[in-house]
Write a protein that holds these residues in place. Sequence first.
Motif, PDB file in Angstrom:
ATOM      1  N   ASN A  47     -42.677 107.412 -45.777  1.00  0.00           N
ATOM      2  CA  ASN A  47     -41.228 107.311 -45.568  1.00  0.00           C
ATOM      3  C   ASN A  47     -40.785 108.204 -44.411  1.00  0.00           C
ATOM      4  O   ASN A  47     -39.923 107.821 -43.620  1.00  0.00           O
ATOM      5  CB  ASN A  47     -40.470 107.685 -46.842  1.00  0.00           C
ATOM      6  CG  ASN A  47     -40.623 106.639 -47.923  1.00  0.00           C
ATOM      7  OD1 ASN A  47     -40.866 105.466 -47.643  1.00  0.00           O
ATOM      8  ND2 ASN A  47     -40.502 107.065 -49.160  1.00  0.00           N
ATOM      9  N   THR A  51     -38.891 107.198 -40.483  1.00  0.00           N
ATOM     10  CA  THR A  51     -37.561 107.718 -40.188  1.00  0.00           C
ATOM     11  C   THR A  51     -37.230 107.748 -38.708  1.00  0.00           C
ATOM     12  O   THR A  51     -36.202 107.253 -38.280  1.00  0.00           O
ATOM     13  CB  THR A  51     -37.412 109.129 -40.781  1.00  0.00           C
ATOM     14  OG1 THR A  51     -37.690 109.064 -42.172  1.00  0.00           O
ATOM     15  CG2 THR A  51     -36.023 109.659 -40.593  1.00  0.00           C
ATOM     16  N   CYS A  52     -38.098 108.351 -37.901  1.00  0.00           N
ATOM     17  CA  CYS A  52     -37.820 108.470 -36.466  1.00  0.00           C
ATOM     18  C   CYS A  52     -39.119 108.777 -35.719  1.00  0.00           C
ATOM     19  O   CYS A  52     -40.140 109.067 -36.323  1.00  0.00           O
ATOM     20  CB  CYS A  52     -36.770 109.545 -36.189  1.00  0.00           C
ATOM     21  SG  CYS A  52     -37.329 111.221 -36.510  1.00  0.00           S
TER      22      CYS A  52
END
Length: 133
Positions: A47, A51-52
């Motif tokens: 996860n 995210t980025c």
Amino acid sequence: MAGSPEKDTKKVDVSVQHECPLNLLPREIWSIIATKVASSSIEDLFNMQATCKVFLGAARSDAVYKHATRFLGNHDGPERRFLDRCLEVGNVDAIVRHGFVEYLRFGRRDKGMELLARASTEGSVEAGYLSSM
């Protein structure tokens, strides 16, 4: 020209480079954080990667694979690739786990002992204990 329908249209460059606040911390710090996340939950690490770009880079660093320590149960898919990468970079806990699985589950005693001996020489007390048994 007075009364001309043409408007005064000057092109203004509105692109402004914004520094991402996440880049204020060095990548090594994010790698340490990602290692802690991976040790807690592989799912949370995945996860984090989603995210980025900063987190993706940190979560895929060799440090994460080398020091993540939670390896329980049988894994397939992304978890399996994660464990394989941990082995690849020399994570001692992953080597112990793999040696134990090779020895007991698959009956490959030579391969299992080789991996346990390798982990023992790299400082794993558990591997030394298992090898001596």
